[in-house]
Design an enzyme around this catalytic site. Structure first.
Site, PDB file in Angstrom:
ATOM      1  N   LYS A  51       0.857  -1.189   0.000  1.00  0.00           N
ATOM      2  CA  LYS A  51       0.000   0.000   0.000  1.00  0.00           C
ATOM      3  C   LYS A  51       0.890   1.235   0.000  1.00  0.00           C
ATOM      4  O   LYS A  51       1.697   1.435   0.916  1.00  0.00           O
ATOM      5  CB  LYS A  51      -0.909  -0.011   1.234  1.00  0.00           C
ATOM      6  CG  LYS A  51      -1.774   1.233   1.369  1.00  0.00           C
ATOM      7  CD  LYS A  51      -2.753   1.117   2.526  1.00  0.00           C
ATOM      8  CE  LYS A  51      -3.557   2.394   2.704  1.00  0.00           C
ATOM      9  NZ  LYS A  51      -4.554   2.277   3.785  1.00  0.00           N
ATOM     10  N   LYS A 103      -2.286  -1.492  -3.711  1.00  0.00           N
ATOM     11  CA  LYS A 103      -3.159  -0.328  -3.637  1.00  0.00           C
ATOM     12  C   LYS A 103      -2.327   0.940  -3.712  1.00  0.00           C
ATOM     13  O   LYS A 103      -1.336   1.025  -2.976  1.00  0.00           O
ATOM     14  CB  LYS A 103      -3.918  -0.383  -2.312  1.00  0.00           C
ATOM     15  CG  LYS A 103      -4.849   0.776  -2.077  1.00  0.00           C
ATOM     16  CD  LYS A 103      -5.397   0.695  -0.683  1.00  0.00           C
ATOM     17  CE  LYS A 103      -6.132   2.001  -0.395  1.00  0.00           C
ATOM     18  NZ  LYS A 103      -6.437   2.164   0.990  1.00  0.00           N
TER      19      LYS A 103
HETATM   20  C1  PBG Z   1      -7.419   3.663   5.707  1.00  0.00           C
HETATM   21  C2  PBG Z   1      -7.770   3.442   4.284  1.00  0.00           C
HETATM   22  C3  PBG Z   1      -7.594   4.343   3.247  1.00  0.00           C
HETATM   23  C4  PBG Z   1      -8.134   3.746   2.112  1.00  0.00           C
HETATM   24  C5  PBG Z   1      -8.589   2.489   2.479  1.00  0.00           C
HETATM   25  N1  PBG Z   1      -8.352   2.309   3.830  1.00  0.00           N
HETATM   26  C6  PBG Z   1      -7.062   5.703   3.268  1.00  0.00           C
HETATM   27  C7  PBG Z   1      -5.678   5.912   3.673  1.00  0.00           C
HETATM   28  O1  PBG Z   1      -4.880   4.981   3.857  1.00  0.00           O
HETATM   29  O2  PBG Z   1      -5.319   7.083   3.838  1.00  0.00           O
HETATM   30  C8  PBG Z   1      -8.178   4.378   0.761  1.00  0.00           C
HETATM   31  C9  PBG Z   1      -9.271   3.909  -0.128  1.00  0.00           C
HETATM   32  C10 PBG Z   1      -9.563   4.811  -1.262  1.00  0.00           C
HETATM   33  O3  PBG Z   1      -8.924   5.850  -1.490  1.00  0.00           O
HETATM   34  O4  PBG Z   1     -10.505   4.466  -1.997  1.00  0.00           O
HETATM   35  N2  PBG Z   1      -6.577   2.764   6.301  1.00  0.00           N
END
Ligand code: PBG
Ligand code: ZN
Length: 331
Positions: free
Chosen positions: A203, A256
């Site tokens: 991520k 992601k």
């Molecule tokens: C939080 C989380 C996020 C997303 C999924 N879980 C945001 C982040 O990490 O700041 C992002 C999902 C998206 O942008 O569609 N842990």
């Protein structure tokens, strides 16, 4: 290979039926997971401004949304909870509260749909912490930091609680080191050794999460997430992130965002047998929507093209805000 003019690649592209028969990638409803944002209240369908077509739901309307998804062939959902500022605290204790939105919705979905609907709970603290970070904050050597090890018990406890209320899969998204192992141990100790973990393994800290932070009302109140999410300039760390999560017994790995990280996805596909998920995130959705609403791109074409690319790169599972619309388009 005989050269032009004997050889003409276009011969294979002339007939539309032949093109269809030669297609190697096809996006179907069974590839897709629909995110759902749920909060307290009743009868609520609150549009998310930065994500046209997406809403925050209360539990009752979320159940109706899930029923609609199911009737169209989308059989998996990923749940995110939203709570009022007053319910947030330093630790994010609403994440493991029995009456929190995700837990309440999970019970309702499980009761109504049973095994028909795959319920995946996003497991993180940021939606519930007063500071908006994915773990507790501490001061060390005069510096503020996110306390990795203190987050682990809290995240594990959240996962166990989500499963207790009926989640079929937990999806830890905090990027804390050791979170998968901590969750596995806690789930096993609670008798949930058959519950899979879908880890947000790879991520990246991304500007494409912007719309989500509005949707989930959980932007970090200070700093950013670059001390725990990956830096997109260091792709070589992806294999270690994936390997560590597999060692900690993650069942599914996620990359992601998706579209800007297809190289990472393809590399992982080549180096692991584990099922791979990819998250077409809020900013990817917002870009497509905005261009489509302006009449600048053909929405349907662009959506199938991006989802096909994600599948082609190696994802079996695709989390996308377009899930329902794709089901509509597929008919
Ligand atoms: C939080 C989380 C996020 C997303 C999924 N879980 C945001 C982040 O990490 O700041 C992002 C999902 C998206 O942008 O569609 N842990
Ligand atoms: Zn988080």
């Amino acid at each position: 290979m005989s050269p032009f003019p004997q050889r003409r690649m276009r011969r294979l592209r002339t007939n539309p039926t032949l093109r269809d028969m030669l297609a190697e990638v096809q996006v179907t409803c069974d590839d897709l997971i629909a995110p759902i944002f749920v909060r307290g209240g009743e009868g609520l369908t609150k549009p998310i401004a930065s994500m046209p077509g997406q809403n925050q739901y209360s539990v009752d309307t979320a159940v109706e949304y899930a029923a609609r998804l199911l009737s169209k062939g989308i059989r998996a959902v990923l749940l995110f909870g939203i709570v009022d500022e007053a319910a947030k605290d330093d630790l994010g204790s609403a994440a493991w509260a029995d009456d929190a939105p995700v837990q309440t919705l999970t019970r309702a979905l499980d009761e109504r749909f049973g095994d028909e609907l795959l319920i995946i709970a996003d497991t993180c603290l940021c939606e519930y912490t007063s500071h908006g970070h994915c773990g507790p904050v501490r001061t060390l050597h005069g510096q503020t930091e996110i306390d990795n090890d203190a987050a682990l018990d809290l995240i594990a406890q959240t996962a166990v609680n989500q499963v207790k209320h009926g989640a079929d899969i937990v999806a830890p998204s905090s990027m804390m080191d050791g979170q998968v192992g901590a969750i596995r141990e806690a789930l096993d100790a609670a008798g949930y050794e058959k519950t899979p973990i879908m880890s947000y393994s790879v991520k990246f800290a991304s500007s494409l999460y912007g719309p989500f932070r509005d949707a989930a009302e959980s932007p970090p109140k200070f700093g950013d997430r670059r001390t725990y999410q990956m830096d997109y300039r260091t792709p070589s760390q992806s294999s270690a992130e994936a390997a560590l999560d597999l060692d900690e017994s993650a069942d599914i790995l996620m990359v992601k965002p998706a579209g800007a990280y297809l190289d990472i996805l393809a590399q992982l596909r080549d180096t692991t047998d584990a099922p791979l998920a990819a998250y077409q995130v809020s900013g990817e959705y917002a870009q497509l929507k905005a261009a489509a609403q302006n009449g600048w791109i053909d929405e349907r074409g662009a959506v199938f093209e991006t989802l096909s690319a994600i599948k082609r790169a190696g994802a079996q599972l695709i989390i996308t805000y377009y899930a329902e619309q794709v089901a509509d388009w597929l008919g």
